[in-house]
Design a protein around this motif. Structure first.
Motif, PDB file in Angstrom:
ATOM      1  N   GLN A 184       0.842  -1.200   0.000  1.00  0.00           N
ATOM      2  CA  GLN A 184       0.000   0.000   0.000  1.00  0.00           C
ATOM      3  C   GLN A 184       0.872   1.243   0.000  1.00  0.00           C
ATOM      4  O   GLN A 184       1.932   1.270   0.633  1.00  0.00           O
ATOM      5  CB  GLN A 184      -0.933   0.015   1.218  1.00  0.00           C
ATOM      6  N   SER A 186       0.130   5.435   0.645  1.00  0.00           N
ATOM      7  CA  SER A 186      -0.826   6.497   0.957  1.00  0.00           C
ATOM      8  C   SER A 186      -0.096   7.831   0.981  1.00  0.00           C
ATOM      9  O   SER A 186       1.125   7.888   1.172  1.00  0.00           O
ATOM     10  CB  SER A 186      -1.512   6.254   2.308  1.00  0.00           C
ATOM     11  N   SER A 197      -4.999  13.798   4.609  1.00  0.00           N
ATOM     12  CA  SER A 197      -4.315  12.529   4.363  1.00  0.00           C
ATOM     13  C   SER A 197      -5.335  11.495   3.937  1.00  0.00           C
ATOM     14  O   SER A 197      -6.546  11.704   4.051  1.00  0.00           O
ATOM     15  CB  SER A 197      -3.577  12.050   5.622  1.00  0.00           C
ATOM     16  N   GLY A 198      -4.849  10.368   3.452  1.00  0.00           N
ATOM     17  CA  GLY A 198      -5.723   9.285   3.047  1.00  0.00           C
ATOM     18  C   GLY A 198      -5.961   9.275   1.558  1.00  0.00           C
ATOM     19  O   GLY A 198      -6.076  10.313   0.912  1.00  0.00           O
ATOM     20  N   SER A 200      -4.832   7.659  -2.359  1.00  0.00           N
ATOM     21  CA  SER A 200      -3.648   7.920  -3.178  1.00  0.00           C
ATOM     22  C   SER A 200      -3.865   7.339  -4.567  1.00  0.00           C
ATOM     23  O   SER A 200      -4.700   6.457  -4.767  1.00  0.00           O
ATOM     24  CB  SER A 200      -2.396   7.294  -2.548  1.00  0.00           C
ATOM     25  N   HIS A 215      -0.340  14.445  -3.329  1.00  0.00           N
ATOM     26  CA  HIS A 215      -1.602  14.328  -2.600  1.00  0.00           C
ATOM     27  C   HIS A 215      -2.626  15.342  -3.094  1.00  0.00           C
ATOM     28  O   HIS A 215      -2.314  16.499  -3.363  1.00  0.00           O
ATOM     29  CB  HIS A 215      -1.371  14.532  -1.103  1.00  0.00           C
TER      30      HIS A 215
END
Length: 419
Positions: A184, A186, A197-198, A200, A215
């Motif tokens: 993963q 991110s 955040s979070g 991608s 981002h």
């Protein structure tokens, strides 16, 4: 399908001509019908009052097309992404919005390889829309204009190439410099004024490296970008960077560490089902964070990792109510490569009992020395008491809902009368 709504709850039941009745308890309901599959047709909502012993007249629904946009992202690039962001924004006049406005204000949808990169917007007002697939807000990889009438309009977004300014390149390596398998990736963004955040967008390349889009965030500028890489074998490692600087990075993992923890006093504790453990990097801030946590087995054993060797905090979290967790214990640990073992005591947990009046509601929040910020509410039962817990020792602030004035209590304590 027939959708049945009552209050905030909703259920769906498949309809067929041989079984036209739906069994429900007495009450007031809102019914609507939609076609299975892509759900491009739907009826108006009809309100119905159902009373025990009183027959209800048959309900007739008329299916109509749902105005909107259905489309597909067609990737012509050598990189194979698992998902892409799509944006749609209505506009008037002849001048379409800029890419930056589309990315910041447009309705966002996901186009995923699991659905052949299909996306849809339903129940849109009639008008003209700019639709684009973006690497991040302000940079569209492909876009088109779609006119929406009273039916579903269709379109395609063809991505021929990706501007290198949209991404960075990662080489992810193991301890001996070999390519490491990535599970993963991110991304995040942080500045003095904003953080997010979070999610991608990333893809592997033929040479074993990865391209990772910057981002996706709003209008804020001047911050730094973050990438967190997770490997099932080695753990998680992060980097930060600024736009306009370095564009290629090596992420190199060290030999992983694991921690086997035994929680003494766990077995037989009435609060055992409320406890979980996690590892986090040390920090001076004592606010709630979203570390990944693991629940001990029935004997109070838990395995944490793999993680990179180094300094960590072992955190024992306690679930308070349905949706709140609060740290009950923090202990610094040094984890060398390989397996380590540790025994920690089950934290002392307490209940806070508030004497009030039947039906009255109280709010509770933790102060800093309780180790976290959280907020929850509890209503007094038939005995006139509200019970919060399990809680670690610390100071908490109590307030009666709808009333001014706070009361600070220190747990553990006896029954508290709110004053």
């Amino acid at each position: 399908w027939v959708q049945c709504q009552q209050g905030n709850s909703s259920t769906s039941e498949q309809w067929n001509p041989e079984r036209r009745e739906i069994q429900v308890a007495p009450g007031v309901y809102r019914f609507s019908v939609y076609l299975s599959g892509n759900q491009d047709h739907k009826s108006e909502t009809v309100s119905v009052a159902v009373a025990e012993g009183t027959p209800v007249d048959p309900i007739v629904f008329q299916l109509v097309g749902r105005p909107g946009i259905r489309g597909w992202v067609r990737l012509r690039t050598p990189e194979r992404f698992s998902s892409m962001h799509v944006y749609a924004l209505q506009f008037g006049g002849d001048d379409a919005p800029s890419d930056k406005v589309l990315g910041a204000r447009g309705k966002r949808a996901w186009a995923s390889e699991h659905n052949e990169f299909q996306f849809s917007y339903k129940d849109l007002p009639e008008g003209r829309y700019l639709v684009g697939v973006g690497a991040r807000k302000g940079e569209m990889l492909a876009k088109t204009i779609v006119d929406v009438g009273d039916e579903m309009a269709t379109t395609e977004l063809v991505v021929e190439r990706i501007d290198p300014a949209c991404y960075v390149v990662l080489r992810v390596l193991g301890p001996d410099g070999e390519p490491a398998l990535v599970n993963q990736i991110s991304t995040s963004y942080e500045s003095k004024h904003a953080s997010s955040s979070g999610g991608s967008t990333w893809a592997p390349r033929k040479d074993g490296s990865y391209i990772v889009f910057h981002h996706d965030h709003g209008y804020d500028e001047g911050g730094t970008y973050g990438i967190e890489v997770t490997s099932e074998k080695y753990g998680t490692k992060s980097i930060r960077y600024e736009l306009g600087g370095k564009r290629e990075f090596d992420v190199r993992f060290r030999e992983p560490a694991t921690l086997e923890v035994v929680v003494s006093g766990f077995k037989g504790s009435k609060h055992a089902n409320s406890v979980a453990l996690g590892l986090s990097r040390p920090t001076n801030e004592r606010r709630a964070r979203s570390e990944t946590t693991t629940v001990p087995d029935r004997n109070g054993r838990v395995r944490l990792g793999p993680v990179e060797s180094g300094e960590y905090e072992l955190v024992i979290f306690v679930r308070v109510g349905r949706h709140n967790t609060i740290p009950a214990l923090r202990q610094e640990v040094t984890l060398p490569a390989g397996k380590s073992e540790l025994v920690v005591a089950m934290p002392q947990l307490h209940e806070l009992v508030i004497a009030g009046e039947k039906g009255k509601e109280f709010d509770l929040r933790a102060e800093r020395d309780a180790g976290s910020w959280f907020h929850m509410s509890q209503r007094c039962g038939d005995d006139g008491r509200a019970v919060f817990g399990p809680l670690p020792a610390g100071r908490y602030v109590l307030r009666r809902s709808g009333k001014s004035g706070d009361m600070t209590v220190t747990v553990p304590c006896g029954e508290v009368v709110f004053r």
